[in-house]
Design an enzyme around this catalytic site. Structure first.
Site, short mmCIF file in Angstrom:
data_model
loop_
_atom_site.label_atom_id
_atom_site.label_comp_id
_atom_site.label_asym_id
_atom_site.label_seq_id
_atom_site.Cartn_x
_atom_site.Cartn_y
_atom_site.Cartn_z
CG ASP A 1 -1.90 1.01 1.15
OD1 ASP A 1 -3.13 0.79 0.46
OD2 ASP A 1 -1.76 2.34 1.60
CD GLU B 1 -2.03 6.19 1.99
OE1 GLU B 1 -2.69 6.98 1.58
OE2 GLU B 1 -2.28 5.22 2.42
CG HIS C 1 -7.41 7.21 4.16
ND1 HIS C 1 -7.61 6.58 2.89
CD2 HIS C 1 -8.48 7.44 4.64
CE1 HIS C 1 -8.95 6.44 2.44
NE2 HIS C 1 -9.52 7.12 3.61
CG ASP D 1 -5.08 1.79 4.22
OD1 ASP D 1 -5.86 1.79 5.22
OD2 ASP D 1 -5.20 2.91 3.17
#
Length: 464
Positions: free
Chosen positions: A6, A8, A144, A149
């Site tokens: 994951d 961001e 998030h 996540d």
């Protein structure tokens, strides 16, 4: 072995999305055997709305490693593993782009937990990570944020593996299945059911709103090609696509005409061309007292029966300059320059034409009319017949007095009974005439004429 990933990012800024945090859990199907998590300095500002969503601030990443400093670790920890993520194409393609910017090719097999969940846990209202985890009772420790996540996705993937009694995951890994490349919200059955024919296709979001319209000679192949396109616009389109519908047309001409009409009527989010319905400038001709035919332009509402229409003055002038160069027309008589004694234009050579007394008006007007003829359907009544959608029908586009009326389909026997173009107007889907349509029709007619000329030349050569 699987790498559950994951990331961001900075969001969809004009500089492109850059990673601000990455988390990787190496999972053997039962337990996590390795983990790597790090903030990343994106080397650009993080927008406030992204900070509000993730909690990651510019101050937090200021002293964090840049991607090139952790690239080797990312490459090594994911080596010989299957790349797994929720909406896998998003995470995978951004990481791939980061490696590409360093001159390296990042290539891994992929699995998408959104697509897997739709198959193994059917019937959910939403397949967002938050909704699935709520439904499954999986706690997300830091929504998030990359680690929270990724950890939740790992637990979700473990449960999917345990429930996969039909070997769905193995089938997704089959290179011929295309499951890894399909948009996460799109059912593979919709792609499999697409025809391999001429037509127009529609990409729709979860609310079934049309977000893109395209034309294709082979609908199925063209739709699939979107999923392999690496451009940012295509990725964003695919991420939103949940449904695909289509309309068969029988021919390329009718597909082009329908596509143009649908874009102007529906204003899809991802169609950038052909949206403007209000052509601002009209090109027209007139004859002065000396008998010289002029080409001129004005606002469309002040231009009766325009030869062509344009969306801006610049577009019109550029087109007219090219026309002048092609047919050696006088810029003065094309209103590209005014109040000059001798024609000269910054993009054209010095004029040697009628305005300088170097040729007759008659000869000059011949070239003007040739130029007009090359871009205009003025006065023509035409029925452009094409193949229909079925064996017993024809498709056609109708032009009356030089203006496009629309297109339609007719039974072959009925079409054979119609003798005049105006008789076809009772069988059309009425459409608006505009510059884009005129271009489509002019290109079509020129192509047909070239084919005819080539055939005549071949017959003549054969006789000789």
């Amino acid at each position: 072995m699987y790498s559950i990933v994951d990331i961001e990012t900075t969001g969809n800024g004009h500089k492109g999305q850059k990673i601000t945090e990455i988390s990787i859990f190496v999972f053997d199907g039962t337990i996590v055997v390795n983990e790597f998590t790090s903030l990343v300095n994106p080397e650009q500002n993080i927008p406030p709305f992204i900070t509000n969503l993730t909690g990651i601030t510019n101050a937090m990443v200021r002293n964090a490693p840049r991607f090139f400093e952790i690239a080797k670790k990312v490459q090594e920890i994911t080596k010989d593993t299957i790349f797994v993520a929720h909406n896998v194409n998003f995470d995978y393609n951004i990481i791939k782009d980061e490696f590409a910017s360093l001159g390296f090719n990042f290539n891994r097999k992929k699995l998408c937990t959104v697509r897997l969940s739709r198959k193994i846990i059917p019937g959910l209202q939403s397949y967002s990570l938050g909704n699935i985890c709520t439904n499954e009772g999986i706690t997300i420790n830091g929504r998030h944020r990359a680690k929270g996540d990724a950890e939740a996705t790992t637990e979700l993937f473990r449960r999917l593996l345990a429930r996969d009694n039909s070997f769905i995951i193995n089938s997704f890994l089959n290179p011929r299945s295309r499951q890894a490349t399909l948009p996460p919200l799109l059912d593979k059955k919709e792609v499999d059911s697409l025809p391999e024919t001429f037509g127009v296709y529609y990409f729709k979001n979860t609310a079934k709103e049309i977000i893109y319209v395209g034309k294709a000679n082979n609908i199925k192949q063209r739709v699939i090609s979107h999923f392999y396109d690496k451009k940012k616009k295509e990725r964003e389109l695919c991420m939103e696509t949940a449904h695909i519908s289509y309309s068969e047309t029988g021919s390329e001409l009718l597909a082009l005409l329908l596509e143009s009409s649908e874009i102007k009527n529906k204003y899809p989010k991802y169609n950038r061309s052909q949206k403007n319905n209000n052509s601002a400038i009209g090109l027209f001709s007139y004859e002065d007292q000396k008998g010289v035919v002029h080409l001129a332009f004005n606002k469309i509402k002040l231009t009766p029966n325009p030869i062509a229409t344009f969306y801006s003055l610049t577009e019109c002038r550029n087109f007219l300059e090219k026309l002048c160069a092609t047919y050696t027309l006088c810029p003065k008589y094309c209103h590209l320059q005014t109040n000059v004694k001798q024609c000269f234009h910054h993009q054209l050579k010095e004029c040697k034409g009628v305005c300088c007394g170097k040729e007759t008006v008659t000869n000059y007007n011949i070239r003007v009319k040739e130029a007009i003829q090359s871009i205009s359907l003025t006065g023509k009544n035409l029925v452009l017949k094409e193949k229909g959608r079925f064996e017993n029908e024809i498709g056609f586009a109708l032009i009356l007095d030089g203006f496009y009326q629309g297109f339609g389909y007719l039974d072959k026997d009925l079409a054979a009974s119609l003798k005049k173009p105006d008789e076809y107007q009772f069988y059309i889907q009425p459409q608006k005439d505009n510059r884009d349509v005129q271009k489509i029709l002019a290109t079509y007619l020129k192509k047909k004429q070239n084919i005819l000329n080539n055939n005549l030349a071949a017959k003549t050569q054969k006789k000789e």
